[in-house]
Enzyme design. Structure first.
Site, mmCIF file in Angstrom:
data_model
loop_
_atom_site.group_PDB
_atom_site.id
_atom_site.type_symbol
_atom_site.label_atom_id
_atom_site.label_comp_id
_atom_site.label_asym_id
_atom_site.label_seq_id
_atom_site.Cartn_x
_atom_site.Cartn_y
_atom_site.Cartn_z
ATOM 1 N N TYR A 1 0.824 -1.213 0.000
ATOM 2 C CA TYR A 1 0.000 0.000 0.000
ATOM 3 C C TYR A 1 0.858 1.263 0.000
ATOM 4 O O TYR A 1 0.538 2.247 0.651
ATOM 5 C CB TYR A 1 -0.934 -0.010 1.204
ATOM 6 C CG TYR A 1 -1.978 -1.104 1.126
ATOM 7 C CD1 TYR A 1 -3.142 -0.945 0.374
ATOM 8 C CD2 TYR A 1 -1.786 -2.316 1.791
ATOM 9 C CE1 TYR A 1 -4.090 -1.953 0.292
ATOM 10 C CE2 TYR A 1 -2.735 -3.336 1.721
ATOM 11 C CZ TYR A 1 -3.879 -3.143 0.969
ATOM 12 O OH TYR A 1 -4.814 -4.152 0.886
ATOM 13 N N UNK A 2 1.925 1.227 -0.762
ATOM 14 C CA UNK A 2 2.875 2.335 -0.848
ATOM 15 C C UNK A 2 2.706 3.051 -2.181
ATOM 16 O O UNK A 2 2.250 2.453 -3.164
ATOM 17 C CB UNK A 2 4.302 1.780 -0.714
ATOM 18 N N GLY A 3 3.064 4.316 -2.222
ATOM 19 C CA GLY A 3 3.035 5.036 -3.481
ATOM 20 C C GLY A 3 3.993 4.464 -4.512
ATOM 21 O O GLY A 3 3.878 4.756 -5.699
#
EC number: 1.11.1.9
Length: 226
Positions: free
Chosen positions: A72-74
Site C-alpha cells: 500500500y505504498u506510493g
C-alpha cells in the site's frame, strides 16, 4: 572467451537505451564499502508461505537484488517494473528477492497469507503475480531487524542523510545506516559481497542501467584476464 565477448556486446546494446536516463541520478546510488567481512551466504529467510527456509548460499554465483516491499505504498507500482527487470536480466544471472515490511507508514498491514492476494487483486492488481521470490514479512530496521539486513546496511553507506518523518517510521533505535523507506534496494555480487545500494525513489530503469554497467565492467575484466 566468445561467450564473454557476446555477453559484453549484449550488455552494451542494453545500456545504450538507458544512458540519457542516468544523468543526475548519481546521488540516488551508493557504492558499498570495500573490505567487507563475511558474505550474504551466511544468512537465509523463510518464504512468504512459511513452508521453506531458503539459505542465500543457494544463490551463489548470481547477482542478487534485495528489495524491501510494501503493498500500500506510493511506490508499489515498482512491482511491475521489478517483474520486467527480473525477466530481462535473468539470462545475465540476476535474481530479485522481495521482503515485505510494515515499518514505513504501516503500508504492509496484512498477514503473510494476504500479501499475494492483495498484489493480485488490489495493488498493483489486474491479476499481478510477482515472478520473483517473496519472503515472510519482517523488520528491516530496529531491535528485531532481520540479521541479513543488518549485514547489508553495515556494508553500504545510507542513500540519504535524513531518515524521514518520525511519525511514519516504526522502529527503535534509529541508526544512520537504516533503510529510509519501502523499495530501497541492495545489489549483492556473485561472491556474496554487497556492491550497490539505491534510494527508494531511484527509478527501476536507472537501477537496471547501474546493474548492466557493473555487469559490463565485470565481463570486460573477465575478457582481459583470459
Amino acid at each position: 572467451m566468445a561467450r564473454l565477448l557476446q555477453a559484453s556486446c549484449l550488455l552494451s546494446l542494453l545500456l545504450a537505451g538507458f544512458v540519457s536516463q542516468s544523468r543526475g541520478q548519481e546521488k540516488s546510488k551508493m557504492d558499498c564499502h570495500g573490505g567487507i567481512s563475511g558474505t550474504i551466504y551466511e544468512y537465509g529467510a523463510l518464504t512468504i508461505d512459511g513452508e521453506e527456509y531458503i539459505p542465500f548460499k543457494q544463490y551463489a554465483g548470481k547477482y542478487v537484488l534485495f528489495v524491501n516491499v510494501a503493498s500500500y505504498u506510493g511506490l508499489t507500482g515498482q512491482y511491475i517494473e521489478l517483474n520486467a527487470l527480473q525477466e530481462e536480466l535473468a539470462p545475465f544471472g540476476l535474481v530479485i528477492l522481495g521482503f515485505p515490511c510494515n515499518q514505513f507508514g504501516k503500508q504492509e498491514p496484512g498477514e503473510n497469507s494476504e500479501i499475494l492476494p492483495t498484489l493480485k487483486y488490489v495493488r498493483p492488481g489486474g491479476g499481478f503475480v510477482p515472478n520473483f521470490q517473496l519472503f515472510e514479512k519482517g523488520d528491516v530496521n530496529g531491535e528485531k531487524e532481520q540479521k541479513f539486513y543488518t549485514f547489508l546496511k553495515n556494508s553500504c553507506p545510507p542513500t540519504s542523510e535524513l531518515l524521514g518523518t518520525s511519525d511514519r517510521l516504526f522502529w527503535e533505535p534509529m541508526k544512520v545506516h537504516d533503510i529510509r523507506w519501502n523499495f530501497e534496494k541492495f545489489l549483492v555480487g556473485p561472491d556474496g559481497i554487497p556492491i550497490m545500494r539505491w534510494h527508494h525513489r531511484t527509478t527501476v530503469s536507472n537501477v537496471k542501467m547501474d546493474i548492466l554497467s557493473y555487469m559490463r565492467r565485470q565481463a570486460a575484466l573477465g575478457v582481459k584476464r583470459k
